[in-house]
Design a protein around this motif. Structure first.
Motif, PDB file in Angstrom:
ATOM      1  N   LEU A  56      60.360  48.789  25.357  1.00  0.00           N
ATOM      2  CA  LEU A  56      59.500  48.301  24.403  1.00  0.00           C
ATOM      3  C   LEU A  56      59.147  46.601  24.623  1.00  0.00           C
ATOM      4  N   SER A  57      58.035  46.386  25.348  1.00  0.00           N
ATOM      5  CA  SER A  57      57.981  44.927  25.576  1.00  0.00           C
ATOM      6  C   SER A  57      59.127  44.266  26.600  1.00  0.00           C
ATOM      7  N   GLY A  58      59.694  45.348  27.334  1.00  0.00           N
ATOM      8  CA  GLY A  58      60.689  44.670  28.062  1.00  0.00           C
ATOM      9  C   GLY A  58      61.911  44.176  27.413  1.00  0.00           C
ATOM     10  N   ALA A  59      61.706  44.221  26.068  1.00  0.00           N
ATOM     11  CA  ALA A  59      63.014  44.031  25.310  1.00  0.00           C
ATOM     12  C   ALA A  59      64.282  44.917  25.217  1.00  0.00           C
ATOM     13  N   THR A  60      64.165  46.280  25.079  1.00  0.00           N
ATOM     14  CA  THR A  60      65.130  46.833  25.336  1.00  0.00           C
ATOM     15  C   THR A  60      64.651  48.096  26.010  1.00  0.00           C
ATOM     16  N   TYR A  61      65.641  48.613  26.554  1.00  0.00           N
ATOM     17  CA  TYR A  61      65.278  50.095  27.492  1.00  0.00           C
ATOM     18  C   TYR A  61      66.085  51.317  26.990  1.00  0.00           C
ATOM     19  N   THR A  62      65.340  52.270  27.049  1.00  0.00           N
ATOM     20  CA  THR A  62      66.074  53.702  26.711  1.00  0.00           C
ATOM     21  C   THR A  62      65.630  54.628  27.819  1.00  0.00           C
ATOM     22  N   LEU A  63      66.252  55.880  27.827  1.00  0.00           N
ATOM     23  CA  LEU A  63      65.785  56.726  28.830  1.00  0.00           C
ATOM     24  C   LEU A  63      64.381  57.269  28.531  1.00  0.00           C
ATOM     25  N   GLY A  64      63.888  57.535  29.737  1.00  0.00           N
ATOM     26  CA  GLY A  64      62.005  57.789  29.462  1.00  0.00           C
ATOM     27  C   GLY A  64      62.063  59.292  29.653  1.00  0.00           C
ATOM     28  N   PRO A  65      60.355  59.280  29.653  1.00  0.00           N
ATOM     29  CA  PRO A  65      60.056  60.730  29.503  1.00  0.00           C
ATOM     30  C   PRO A  65      60.332  61.926  30.614  1.00  0.00           C
ATOM     31  N   ARG A  66      60.668  61.008  31.811  1.00  0.00           N
ATOM     32  CA  ARG A  66      60.821  62.061  32.844  1.00  0.00           C
ATOM     33  C   ARG A  66      62.262  62.652  32.506  1.00  0.00           C
ATOM     34  N   VAL A  67      62.844  62.185  31.951  1.00  0.00           N
ATOM     35  CA  VAL A  67      64.512  62.909  31.430  1.00  0.00           C
ATOM     36  C   VAL A  67      64.105  64.034  30.737  1.00  0.00           C
TER      37      VAL A  67
END
Length: 260
Positions: A56-67
């Motif tokens: 989200l705007s490079g502020a935080t990262y989560t696992l993505g849709p490919r997972v």
């Protein structure tokens, strides 16, 4: 991480995400991994382009849709689920319980499929949620059937937890309790993972000598009479054997075809 390639470092970033920490900032990742900022952002760019992480705007990262996509494909292709799903439904039709298929990989136990027929289940391990390694019937069913050296290594790694469960004060005493499980069939545990819940489990094999998974059933202690546990243990063991037979058959070498 000297001697580790960039591919391993990228995969290690995925290993940061867990049930307790599903979201990370780049600063937290740098602190955890020791990667310089340019290196970290290069790795994150690779993962993001592959859909394995999202931000989200490079502020935080989560696992993505490919997972999510990979999980869909795994459900469609996993022979353990294909062989085990009917067994889960059969157990749930027979008793008010939660039935689980748990895969053993690396040093982890991971639920890959489950069914529930209990009105008010006291425990829940949905697909994708890791289970305790050294507690419960599922853990014991797998550890008791490991090859000797591997079993001894797991006992040494988890001796404090195993001793706290009353399985023995020394590695040899714990090993003897595991051998008793191996001789007796199903592993049975009372309230080790969830208070008030009894677990019954049996190992699942493919064509190898080491278990790859376990078939387990949990139910309320109030429903776990001696007669019920006897019948449940027999059913769980029989169905685990059926799953093992199907996995072994699928993994058997296919006969060579001859030209007409």
């Amino acid at each position: 991480m000297s001697g580790v390639g960039s591919g391993e470092r990228i995969l290690a970033l995925l290993g940061l995400f867990s049930e307790d920490r599903p979201e990370w900032t780049p600063e937290e990742m740098m602190t955890e991994t020791g990667h310089p900022r340019p290196t970290l952002y290069r790795y994150l760019k690779t993962l993001k382009e592959a859909g394995l992480v999202a931000s989200l705007s490079g502020a935080t990262y989560t696992l993505g849709p490919r997972v999510v996509e990979l999980d869909f494909l795994a459900r469609r292709s996993d022979p353990l689920i294909d062989a085990g799903a009917p067994m889960l439904r059969s157990l749930c039709d027979a008793w008010p319980c939660t039935a689980l298929l748990v895969r053993w990989y690396g040093n982890r136990l991971l639920c890959v499929d489950s069914e529930c027929s209990a009105d008010n289940p006291k425990s829940s391990y949905p697909r994708g949620r890791p289970m305790p390694l050294a507690r419960g019937a599922i853990s014991r069913a797998i550890m008791a059937h490991l090859p000797r050296r591997q079993m001894q290594a797991k006992i040494a790694e988890n001796l404090d937890q195993l001793s706290a469960l009353g399985l023995g004060e020394t590695p040899e005493a714990v090993a003897e309790s595991f051998r008793a499980v191996r001789r007796g069939g199903c592993a049975i545990a009372y309230g080790e993972v969830t208070p008030g819940v009894v677990g019954v489990a049996a190992p699942v094999f493919d064509a190898g000598q080491s278990p790859v998974a376990a078939l387990g059933l949990t139910l309320s202690e109030s429903a776990a009479s001696a007669d019920a546990l006897s019948a449940i243990s027999e059913a769980v063991w029989t169905k685990a054997e059926r799953i093992s037979a199907q996995l072994a058959e699928r993994g058997a070498p296919q006969p060579e075809r001859t030209r007409a």
